[in-house]
Scaffold this motif. Structure first.
Motif: not given
Length: 264
Positions: A183-189
């Motif tokens: 989730w954090m990776s997707l949000w940051l992207f």
């Protein structure tokens, strides 16, 4: 800069250093006597994981706005939770440097450095607190990891308690470690345009490092605790021997099985 965050961080550092010292006054279980420092260190880590992991889960349940707006949407107590974790990781790093050589502790020290660098942004700026609280969900899996290590140190493997803990570790690794990291990776992207480029690089690097370490750890536990522990049918003409196998944490586990060489 948030002075209250720095104050809480300092108080947390002192409290966990005091906990490390206080645990020296308590007796260590007999089987773990040869690893007294490791036992105390993991006990302190378990306390932090239970506090921060439960706090993050409860906080996100009561205040889901932190996930909807990870940059600015957070209540004041969320910053306290993040600052407590920063103080813990600093205290744990100091404890490792005091009791271990750099060669022994470098992997965990690198992990702590990445975590402190990322969480400190929230403490110093008062922003990205919600993002940091989501990252603390990983501590729910860390609590199972610490309990598993304590069972290994006390020579409770194999046992029902160890088996249950291993399965709980794998389940929480998927649910509270890999899912939040994804989730954090997707949000940051998706939201990289709202985040300074330097923080995108720092956050992305941290997510990659922790993600790789988490997947590697999960594979090791799956192989050692599940696949290697399955009973094997005896082969005619072969005599079963008693052996000592070293698990991924370096703790000996004695079982009746065929001799197998396992290396990492």
């Amino acid at each position: 800069m948030e002075p209250s965050g720095l104050l809480v961080t300092g108080a947390s550092f002192a409290a966990f250093r005091g906990l490390h010292w206080g645990l020296q006054l308590l007796p260590t279980p007999g089987p773990a006597a040869q690893n007294r420092w490791k036992w105390r260190n993991i006990c302190a880590s378990l306390v932090h994981s239970l506090l921060s992991g439960a706090g993050a889960l409860l906080g996100l349940s009561l205040y889901p706005q932190m996930a909807a707006d990870p940059i600015n949407g957070h209540p004041p107590w969320a910053l306290v939770l993040v600052a407590v974790s920063v103080g813990y990781f600093l205290a744990d790093g100091a404890d490792m440097l005091w009791n271990q050589t750099l060669g022994q502790a470098w992997e965990l020290l690198c992990h702590h450095l990445v975590v402190v660098s990322c969480l400190s942004i929230a403490v110093l700026s008062g922003q990205f607190v919600g993002f940091s609280v989501v990252s603390l969900l990983l501590e729910l899996n860390s609590a199972c990891l610490h309990l598993r290590k304590l069972l290994l140190l006390s020579h409770q493997a194999p046992s029902l308690a160890f088996s249950v803990t291993s399965w709980a570790t794998l389940a929480t690794l998927a649910l509270f470690r890999l899912v939040p990291l994804g989730w954090m990776s997707l949000w940051l992207f998706r939201e990289h345009h709202q985040v300074p480029f330097s923080l995108v690089v720092l956050g992305g690097t941290g997510l990659v490092i922790v993600g790789v370490m988490s997947i590697t750890l999960g594979i090791r536990i799956l192989v050692n605790d599940v696949l290697q522990s399955r009973p094997h049918s005896p082969i005619p003409g072969h005599k079963e021997t008693r052996r000592t196998r070293t698990c991924c944490d370096g703790e000996p586990v004695t079982r009746n099985n065929f001799t197998v060489s396992l290396k990492y």
